[in-house]
Design a protein around this motif. Structure first.
Motif, PDB file in Angstrom:
ATOM      1  N   LEU A  88       0.819  -1.212   0.000  1.00 33.45           N
ATOM      2  CA  LEU A  88       0.000   0.000   0.000  1.00 33.45           C
ATOM      3  C   LEU A  88       0.854   1.263   0.000  1.00 33.45           C
ATOM      4  O   LEU A  88       0.326   2.368   0.137  1.00 33.45           O
ATOM      5  CB  LEU A  88      -0.918   0.007   1.226  1.00 33.45           C
ATOM      6  N   GLY A  89       2.165   1.092  -0.122  1.00 30.07           N
ATOM      7  CA  GLY A  89       3.071   2.228  -0.134  1.00 30.07           C
ATOM      8  C   GLY A  89       4.000   2.290   1.059  1.00 30.07           C
ATOM      9  O   GLY A  89       4.950   3.070   1.071  1.00 30.07           O
ATOM     10  N   GLY A  90       3.740   1.482   2.086  1.00 30.86           N
ATOM     11  CA  GLY A  90       4.594   1.477   3.262  1.00 30.86           C
ATOM     12  C   GLY A  90       5.675   0.414   3.174  1.00 30.86           C
ATOM     13  O   GLY A  90       5.438  -0.683   2.680  1.00 30.86           O
ATOM     14  N   TRP A  91       6.873   0.759   3.657  1.00 30.02           N
ATOM     15  CA  TRP A  91       7.954  -0.224   3.695  1.00 30.02           C
ATOM     16  C   TRP A  91       8.898   0.100   4.841  1.00 30.02           C
ATOM     17  O   TRP A  91       8.889   1.209   5.381  1.00 30.02           O
ATOM     18  CB  TRP A  91       8.718  -0.268   2.376  1.00 30.02           C
ATOM     19  N   ALA A  92       9.705  -0.882   5.219  1.00 30.21           N
ATOM     20  CA  ALA A  92      10.650  -0.689   6.319  1.00 30.21           C
ATOM     21  C   ALA A  92      11.832  -1.628   6.146  1.00 30.21           C
ATOM     22  O   ALA A  92      11.687  -2.731   5.602  1.00 30.21           O
ATOM     23  CB  ALA A  92       9.967  -0.956   7.663  1.00 30.21           C
ATOM     24  N   PRO A  93      13.015  -1.222   6.617  1.00 30.05           N
ATOM     25  CA  PRO A  93      14.166  -2.135   6.618  1.00 30.05           C
ATOM     26  C   PRO A  93      13.954  -3.219   7.668  1.00 30.05           C
ATOM     27  O   PRO A  93      13.296  -2.997   8.686  1.00 30.05           O
ATOM     28  CB  PRO A  93      15.342  -1.221   6.976  1.00 30.05           C
ATOM     29  N   ALA A  94      14.515  -4.390   7.414  1.00 34.14           N
ATOM     30  CA  ALA A  94      14.311  -5.513   8.330  1.00 34.14           C
ATOM     31  C   ALA A  94      15.468  -6.494   8.196  1.00 34.14           C
ATOM     32  O   ALA A  94      16.345  -6.341   7.337  1.00 34.14           O
ATOM     33  CB  ALA A  94      12.984  -6.209   8.023  1.00 34.14           C
ATOM     34  N   VAL A  95      15.466  -7.496   9.053  1.00 33.96           N
ATOM     35  CA  VAL A  95      16.424  -8.599   8.954  1.00 33.96           C
ATOM     36  C   VAL A  95      15.655  -9.907   9.086  1.00 33.96           C
ATOM     37  O   VAL A  95      14.593  -9.969   9.720  1.00 33.96           O
ATOM     38  CB  VAL A  95      17.516  -8.534  10.047  1.00 33.96           C
ATOM     39  N   LEU A  96      16.197 -10.945   8.487  1.00 34.79           N
ATOM     40  CA  LEU A  96      15.604 -12.265   8.634  1.00 34.79           C
ATOM     41  C   LEU A  96      15.893 -12.804  10.031  1.00 34.79           C
ATOM     42  O   LEU A  96      16.952 -12.530  10.611  1.00 34.79           O
ATOM     43  CB  LEU A  96      16.159 -13.218   7.583  1.00 34.79           C
ATOM     44  N   THR A  97      14.940 -13.563  10.560  1.00 32.86           N
ATOM     45  CA  THR A  97      15.098 -14.167  11.883  1.00 32.86           C
ATOM     46  C   THR A  97      14.805 -15.659  11.789  1.00 32.86           C
ATOM     47  O   THR A  97      14.261 -16.143  10.786  1.00 32.86           O
ATOM     48  CB  THR A  97      14.135 -13.522  12.897  1.00 32.86           C
ATOM     49  N   ASP A  98      15.155 -16.388  12.850  1.00 27.18           N
ATOM     50  CA  ASP A  98      14.910 -17.832  12.850  1.00 27.18           C
ATOM     51  C   ASP A  98      13.689 -18.212  13.681  1.00 27.18           C
ATOM     52  O   ASP A  98      13.517 -19.370  14.052  1.00 27.18           O
ATOM     53  CB  ASP A  98      16.145 -18.587  13.348  1.00 27.18           C
ATOM     54  N   ASP A  99      12.809 -17.226  13.970  1.00 29.81           N
ATOM     55  CA  ASP A  99      11.591 -17.538  14.718  1.00 29.81           C
ATOM     56  C   ASP A  99      10.428 -17.747  13.753  1.00 29.81           C
ATOM     57  O   ASP A  99      10.607 -17.789  12.534  1.00 29.81           O
ATOM     58  CB  ASP A  99      11.280 -16.426  15.726  1.00 29.81           C
TER      59      ASP A  99
ATOM     60  N   ARG B  83       8.483  -2.907  -6.282  1.00 28.14           N
ATOM     61  CA  ARG B  83       7.325  -2.009  -6.280  1.00 28.14           C
ATOM     62  C   ARG B  83       6.696  -1.983  -4.898  1.00 28.14           C
ATOM     63  O   ARG B  83       6.475  -3.027  -4.277  1.00 28.14           O
ATOM     64  CB  ARG B  83       6.278  -2.465  -7.299  1.00 28.14           C
ATOM     65  N   LEU B  84       6.356  -0.790  -4.435  1.00 29.72           N
ATOM     66  CA  LEU B  84       5.809  -0.644  -3.090  1.00 29.72           C
ATOM     67  C   LEU B  84       4.286  -0.617  -3.065  1.00 29.72           C
ATOM     68  O   LEU B  84       3.680  -0.843  -2.017  1.00 29.72           O
ATOM     69  CB  LEU B  84       6.350   0.636  -2.451  1.00 29.72           C
ATOM     70  N   ILE B  85       3.667  -0.310  -4.195  1.00 24.66           N
ATOM     71  CA  ILE B  85       2.210  -0.253  -4.265  1.00 24.66           C
ATOM     72  C   ILE B  85       1.733  -1.303  -5.257  1.00 24.66           C
ATOM     73  O   ILE B  85       2.076  -1.259  -6.439  1.00 24.66           O
ATOM     74  CB  ILE B  85       1.726   1.146  -4.671  1.00 24.66           C
TER      75      ILE B  85
END
Length: 230
Positions: free
Chosen positions: A48-59, A143-145
């Motif tokens: 919908l236009g929102g995004w954020a940086p992240a990291v992969l996790t093992d949970d 693409r974000l949207i």
């Protein structure tokens, strides 16, 4: 222009950026072909236009946000390509390419000369499949949207909802001429290999795409390119 961070790291769609959870298909793609693992950086988006940086996790979630959510506003110009499926060419392939090229509204046309028809059940199954195709193509192209998937619609329905639609036809005005000096074409429709019926051709202005007599799938891709290049 794509944010440099989006270019650098893979993008995965999630339903909720405040509590992101990777889908099974995203997890397989990131950890399989891309060979990523816990701690590796990615980006997550909600379509919908929102995004954020992240990291992969093992949970169980598989991912954790590491920075603020960034909102990207939608474009003020909405580009639409509707196409008529033909036998031997999967509509999924066309939708994938139109998504990657940046089209905002993508749809299926049911014309008088269509060789592929859709009853309600078949149409619903196709649209569900196309939503998956769109999500995967958005992730691939960063693409974000997520584009809107429409149809199947008749030419009459399409033009009544979007009167600015042009029907692509080799007999139409050359694309640049059809635009006029200050106008912007935002909606193009691709007909069947048998062409538009006389009744359909009366509903909207005809416009000729660059090139010669194009296959339906080639015409759809060409339509997307000329729209985003204006």
């Amino acid at each position: 222009m794509i944010d440099p961070t989006l270019r650098r790291f893979p993008l995965a769609y999630v339903e909720d950026l405040s509590a992101p959870v990777l889908s099974a298909s995203s997890r397989r793609h990131l950890t399989g072909p891309l060979r990523l693992g816990p701690g590796d950086p990615v980006n997550v988006a909600d379509g919908l236009g929102g995004w954020a940086p992240a990291v992969l996790t093992d949970d169980d979630a598989g991912v954790a946000v590491t920075g603020p959510v960034v909102m990207t506003p939608p474009s003020s110009v909405v580009l639409t390509v509707m196409f008529t499926p033909t036998k031997g060419v999967k509509p999924e392939w066309v939708v994938q390419k139109l998504t990657e090229l940046g089209i905002d509204r993508i749809g299926i046309l049911q014309t008088e000369r269509s060789v592929v028809s859709y009853d309600r059940g078949r149409a619903e199954r196709l649209l569900r499949k196309l939503q998956t195709v769109v999500t995967e193509a958005c992730q691939q192209s960063r693409r974000l949207i997520r584009p809107e998937i429409l149809g199947p619609k008749s030419v009459q329905e399409l033009v009544s909802q979007n009167p600015e639609t042009r029907l692509c036809d080799p007999a139409g005005d050359v694309f640049k001429t059809a635009m006029g000096s200050d106008s912007l074409i935002t909606s193009l429709a691709i007909g069947p290999e048998g062409g538009w019926s006389p009744a359909e051709a009366e509903h909207a202005r005809l416009v000729a795409l660059p090139g010669g007599i194009l296959r339906a799938e080639t015409a759809a891709i060409t339509a997307a390119v000329v729209l985003v290049s204006q």
